[in-house]
Scaffold this motif. Structure first.
Motif, PDB file in Angstrom:
ATOM      1  N   LEU A 563     105.925  68.894 -30.468  1.00 52.59           N
ATOM      2  CA  LEU A 563     105.862  69.493 -29.141  1.00 52.59           C
ATOM      3  C   LEU A 563     106.834  70.658 -29.099  1.00 52.59           C
ATOM      4  CD1 LEU A 563     104.949  69.392 -26.114  1.00 52.59           C
ATOM      5  CD2 LEU A 563     106.899  67.859 -25.728  1.00 52.59           C
ATOM      6  N   GLY A 564     106.425  71.732 -28.400  1.00 52.30           N
ATOM      7  CA  GLY A 564     107.303  72.875 -28.308  1.00 52.30           C
ATOM      8  C   GLY A 564     107.134  73.625 -27.004  1.00 52.30           C
ATOM      9  N   PHE A 565     108.167  74.376 -26.623  1.00 51.99           N
ATOM     10  CA  PHE A 565     108.138  75.244 -25.453  1.00 51.99           C
ATOM     11  C   PHE A 565     108.724  76.583 -25.867  1.00 51.99           C
ATOM     12  CE2 PHE A 565     108.373  70.963 -23.759  1.00 51.99           C
ATOM     13  CZ  PHE A 565     107.361  70.971 -22.807  1.00 51.99           C
ATOM     14  N   GLY A 566     108.180  77.658 -25.250  1.00 49.75           N
ATOM     15  CA  GLY A 566     108.697  78.943 -25.652  1.00 49.75           C
ATOM     16  C   GLY A 566     108.298  80.068 -24.728  1.00 49.75           C
ATOM     17  N   ILE A 567     108.748  81.240 -25.089  1.00 53.54           N
ATOM     18  CA  ILE A 567     108.406  82.473 -24.390  1.00 53.54           C
ATOM     19  C   ILE A 567     108.024  83.498 -25.443  1.00 53.54           C
ATOM     20  CG2 ILE A 567     109.912  82.055 -22.401  1.00 53.54           C
ATOM     21  CD1 ILE A 567     111.978  83.872 -23.719  1.00 53.54           C
ATOM     22  N   SER A 568     107.349  84.553 -25.021  1.00 54.65           N
ATOM     23  CA  SER A 568     106.977  85.594 -25.974  1.00 54.65           C
ATOM     24  C   SER A 568     106.910  86.937 -25.277  1.00 54.65           C
ATOM     25  CB  SER A 568     105.627  85.279 -26.631  1.00 54.65           C
ATOM     26  OG  SER A 568     104.563  85.525 -25.728  1.00 54.65           O
ATOM     27  N   ALA A 569     107.026  87.969 -26.092  1.00 57.49           N
ATOM     28  CA  ALA A 569     106.832  89.338 -25.634  1.00 57.49           C
ATOM     29  C   ALA A 569     105.718  89.949 -26.467  1.00 57.49           C
ATOM     30  CB  ALA A 569     108.123  90.131 -25.786  1.00 57.49           C
ATOM     31  N   ARG A 570     104.774  90.615 -25.789  1.00 59.36           N
ATOM     32  CA  ARG A 570     103.625  91.185 -26.483  1.00 59.36           C
ATOM     33  C   ARG A 570     103.463  92.649 -26.100  1.00 59.36           C
ATOM     34  NH1 ARG A 570      98.123  88.906 -24.657  1.00 59.36           N
ATOM     35  NH2 ARG A 570      99.004  86.957 -25.450  1.00 59.36           N
ATOM     36  N   ILE A 571     103.164  93.450 -27.084  1.00 59.77           N
ATOM     37  CA  ILE A 571     102.828  94.849 -26.851  1.00 59.77           C
ATOM     38  C   ILE A 571     101.404  95.072 -27.343  1.00 59.77           C
ATOM     39  CG2 ILE A 571     103.905  95.525 -29.047  1.00 59.77           C
ATOM     40  CD1 ILE A 571     104.476  98.243 -27.787  1.00 59.77           C
TER      41      ILE A 571
END
Length: 660
Positions: A563-571
């Motif tokens: 199980l995991g949680f996260g954030i991301s930035a996309r261009i």
């Protein structure tokens, strides 16, 4: 005023208590008596460790002529005239104080004593009673942070003719990330002199002038020419960072000598306390008919000089190669009683993940055979058995003198050890693990050793990932992505993971947009009414390439579920074209004449190409199934995209990942 006295006392006492321990010196006196000199230690008081056995000193005397002694107050007869520098290195055991610094004192106006001593009369550190060793090495104590370490190398000539040769000394093992020792000095007593640590490139033919110059300078002997370096030197250079070498001359047949050197324990030792380390020496005769011989000294890094201790060969282990790893432990013990012990029990706590059923004894002291399984032991033997919570070794029917026993002078005779090897389970938890031993002499109270601790290198697990990203109500609107991941190798705890994903969406038609409108008006000065109908059709196509960096915090609950949680930035780099087609119809109607006219104009078509850059930030959670620690797994990720209008737009992602 009375109330201030306790506080004043604190201000006086506390700074005194905080002072570092005062340095101590291993001083001694020398009393000549004819050709003999009597040496007597003058040592500072011992600082007893509370609850430990009685503190005591051990001694290493150097007499300056290659002679040595480990007795408390030895006497020595010099075999040649001159002035010599005697040295005492004293080590306190079960003591809280700082190590006594090594003391040097000159012995002057020495007159030669009786004829040269035989090899058996010279005290040395050979541990082979049959005289088969050509070289051996001992240290005055176990290495400890901030202390000087004295080492003795004993070497002898087993060949029938006198020989020249070299002593090579290796230290600071390459398997550790940092050095453990700094070389301080050597103290030759028999004319040894330092030479270059030459390799195969320095073995020169007779025709080379430089070979002759080396020969004339005494750096090499005649037999060294045209001879490659022994394989044992090459092997040692592969294991150790640093090397020193000394040449010796005219070692008579059957003669033995002692050579002394000092190392300084580096501050990096502190992180490897309770770890087994090694120093190495090689005896290399110039005569190729006399074989070279190595000797490895195993030591344990200590926080205090306690003879009852456990040490481990590795305090840091690579988890990726764990299945092939065998870990060595060594338990040292000393009988501090007033009488001999006939039974010694050494019980080991086995960490989880190590195979108690796969323990293999490697070496032990006192020497005795393994006990037979079928009968009770009637003679000296070592019994090995597995227990419910560990493993134990039992020495039966031995004679181990006590350090407080009357007539016992050599402290080493009161010591013993057992060294064993244990295999690790390939799937053991990736947690640091520790072990300690319980030692029982006969029926005395048990003695517990320190703990050893072994941790795993983090290790990196690269991965390859492919998948499909889409919004829940339109699978067709999704895009393909490929990328890589990086995380700790087979972590059993919470761990971070970083990814780099590249998405690709080919040229695709967007939904058509049609805009229609009506405009009415009165023509000035006329009794007319006009109506205009507008019709606009917008057709667009878009493609893009995106780059996304997700950062996650993950947890693998077992081999199959994570199980995991996260954030991301996309261009997203978008490319596209837009076609706009606009038509207009005018309807003119006259109320006076009742005439109606319809005028349809030509359609106006406009095509534009465009590019844009968009940034998105997402928050998400994901589940992985399969070989989640290493190997292929399937992932489902769901979250929301924060768009330009500050509205959250959901997305779903399916992926296949292979971790290595």
């Amino acid at each position: 005023m009375k109330n201030l006295i306790p506080f004043a006392f604190l201000f006086i006492v506390v700074p005194l208590a905080a002072q570092p321990a005062l340095p101590r010196e291993a001083n001694f006196s020398i009393s000549p008596s004819g050709n003999s000199f009597q040496f007597k230690p003058l040592l500072p008081p011992l600082e007893q460790i509370a609850g430990a056995p009685k503190a005591y000193w051990t001694y290493l005397w150097e007499f300056g002529d290659g002679g040595m002694s480990t007795k408390e107050a030895p006497s020595h007869v010099y075999q040649r005239e001159g002035t010599f520098e005697a040295t005492l290195d004293a080590t306190a055991h079960y003591d809280n104080g700082k190590k006594a610094t090594r003391k040097k004192t000159k012995v002057v106006n020495v007159k030669a004593g009786r004829e040269a001593l035989t090899a058996t009369e010279i005290e040395n550190v050979f541990d082979d009673p049959k005289g088969k060793q050509a070289i051996a090495m001992r240290a005055a104590a176990q290495p400890r942070v901030g202390e000087e370490l004295t080492c003795v190398i004993s070497y002898r000539n087993k060949s029938p003719l006198p020989i020249d040769g070299r002593l090579h000394f290796f230290f600071n093992e390459k398997k550790f990330p940092g050095p453990h020792f700094k070389f301080l000095e050597s103290r030759p007593g028999n004319g040894e002199f330092e030479v270059p640590t030459y390799s195969s490139a320095d073995y020169l033919p007779w025709s080379d002038w430089s070979a002759m110059s080396l020969l004339a300078a005494g750096v090499i002997g005649e037999m060294a020419l045209d001879q490659p370096p022994p394989t044992i030197l090459t092997e040692a250079r592969g294991k150790y960072r640093e090397e020193r070498a000394w040449a010796f001359k005219n070692l008579e047949s059957g003669a033995s000598r002692n050579f002394f050197l000092s190392l300084e324990a580096a501050p990096t030792l502190v992180k490897d306390v309770n770890t087994l380390i090694h120093i190495h020496t090689v005896f290399v005769p110039d005569d190729p008919t006399v074989p070279a011989e190595p000797y490895t000294l195993e030591m344990k890094i200590v926080a205090a000089h306690d003879p009852n201790a456990i040490a481990v060969s590795d305090n840091v282990v690579n988890y990726r190669t764990l299945g092939n790893k065998k870990i060595d432990y060594r338990v040292d013990f000393q009988n501090n009683g007033k009488g001999p012990a006939s039974t010694v029990l050494v019980k080991i706590e086995i960490p989880d993940g190590l195979h108690a059923q796969k323990i293999k004894p490697l070496d032990w002291q006192p020497k005795c055979p393994i006990c037979p399984r079928s009968t009770l032991p009637k003679s000296s033997c070592l019994d090995t058995m597995r227990t419910t919570d560990g493993f134990q070794f039992v020495f039966h029917n031995i004679y181990l003198p006590g350090s407080a026993q009357e007539g016992v002078e050599k402290r080493d005779s009161t010591k013993g050890f057992v060294k064993y090897r244990i295999e690790a389970d390939r799937d053991m938890p990736k947690y640091s693990f520790r072990s300690r031993a319980k030692i029982v002499f006969d029926r005395e109270a048990p003695i517990y050793t320190n703990y050893t601790r072994t941790r795993f290198k983090m290790g990196l697990s690269p991965g390859v990932k492919v998948g499909w990203n889409f919004v829940p109500d339109s699978l067709r609107s999704g895009f393909f992505f490929i990328g890589a991941s990086l995380s700790p190798f087979k972590s059993w705890r919470m761990y971070p993971q970083v990814e780099l994903l590249a998405g690709l969406k080919g040229l695709q038609d967007l939904p058509e947009v049609r805009i229609q409108g009506v405009r009415s008006g009165q023509v000035p000065g006329q009794i007319l009414q006009d109506t205009t109908l507008f019709d606009t059709l917008i057709q667009a196509q878009r493609s893009f390439v995106s780059f996304e960096i997700p950062l996650l915090l993950r947890k693998n609950f077992n081999k199959r579920l994570g199980l995991g949680f996260g954030i991301s930035a996309r261009i997203a780099l978008e490319e596209g074209k837009t076609r706009t087609e606009t038509s207009q119809t005018d309807i003119i109607y006259s109320q006076a004449t009742g005439i109606r006219e319809v005028i349809t104009g030509e359609a106006n078509v406009d095509v534009n190409t465009n590019s844009s850059t968009r940034y998105h930030f997402t928050a998400f959670g994901d589940l992985t199934f399969g070989s989640v620690r290493a190997g292929p797994n399937i992932g489902i990720r769901a979250g929301a995209v924060l768009g330009r209008q500050r509205a959250f737009k959901p997305f779903v992602q399916f992926s296949v990942e292979v971790k290595m």
